[in-house]
Motif scaffolding. Structure first.
Motif: not given
Length: 292
Positions: A81-95
């Motif tokens: 889960l991406d819980a970064n409040p400042d524009y997290g990039t977790l979702g961009y690291r996978v297709s």
């Protein structure tokens, strides 16, 4: 049975009559895999928060690679889960399978009743790791509160055995209160540089002063070589963090990781894969520990 090298050749040529056994490396990997498959505590999932107060040390990469490792080696459902409040990039690291985010999941929470309902909001990597992305709009992301995080964990905890949280670099934003309250274990990420180690040390001391000493003592520190041009006393750094946290794992520099956007482990050097396997084993050793 031998799996590679001269041991495998001897085994095959002798039609199985001569078995040199596994190599020391294979035996070590088998031991790590056994550690990664430590059972979960009865009636409880694991909520692992990955933290760093210094950008650029590989916190998001660590979240993903740990998640890939657990998803491959275990039979559990694992979600990051991406819980970064400042524009997290977790979702961009996978297709991506979907453009939906954690905010969309929360907005639809009244209609979420089953795993397929949740799965419509996640992306699944080839490793079986699922990722729930944060909002791409920083203005929206700022509104991700402690209650939002608690609600996210309430939904995910019903359908996933292991939830990894990729946290922001700040410890004072609202969601962090819930992250620390709900975590069963912390992974602290630092790089092999003096200023990065200081940030990690200050983070651990801050956590200890603010009521999270039980999480500090059970935490795993990751010394992640996100760059290959740093020359410091890494072993001294390892010794320092071993005196504060439960375990320390070193991740070697890997050019594939430095490029980002990795859906799995198969393109990494074998030594890097083994390091993440060791990290997975250390994290799983903390499953169900007393006092968590």
């Amino acid at each position: 049975m031998p799996r590679a090298g001269w041991r495998k050749a001897v085994y095959r040529l002798s039609a199985g009559n001569v078995n040199p056994g596994p190599s020391a490396t294979d035996a070590s990997r088998d031991g790590l895999r056994e550690g990664v498959n430590r059972p979960l505590a009865a009636r409880r999932g694991e909520r692992i928060a990955v933290l760093s107060t210094k950008g650029g040390v590989g916190k998001t990469t660590t979240t993903l690679m740990l998640g890939h490792t657990l998803a491959i080696e275990r039979g559990d459902r694992v979600v990051a889960l991406d819980a970064n409040p400042d524009y997290g990039t977790l979702g961009y690291r996978v297709s991506t399978d979907t453009q939906r985010t954690v905010r969309d999941l929360l907005d639809a929470r009244e209609g979420i009743h089953s795993y397929p309902d949740v799965r419509a909001y996640t992306t699944q990597a080839p490793s079986r790791l699922e990722v729930l992305a944060g909002d791409a709009d920083p203005a929206v992301s700022e509104a991700y509160t402690a209650q939002d995080y608690a609600d996210s964990l309430s939904i995910l905890g019903q359908h996933y055995n292991v939830v990894l949280t990729d946290c922001g670099t700040g410890v004072l934003h609202d969601a962090m209160r819930a992250v620390l309250h709900m975590a069963t274990q912390l992974v602290i990420v630092t790089g092999p540089a003096v200023d990065q180690a200081r940030h990690a040390d200050h983070l651990l001391r801050w956590l200890h002063r603010h009521g999270a000493e039980h999480l500090v003592g059970s935490a795993v520190t990751v010394v992640n070589a996100a760059r290959n041009d740093l020359a410091v006393d890494v072993e001294g750094m390892v010794t320092h963090f071993e005196g504060i946290t439960r375990a320390v794992v070193k991740i070697p520099y890997d050019p594939v990781l430095a490029a980002g956007g990795i859906d799995g482990l198969d393109r990494l050097d074998r030594g890097t894969q083994d390091a993440y396997l060791a990290l997975g084993a250390e994290v799983c050793a903390g499953f169900g520990r007393d006092g968590i």
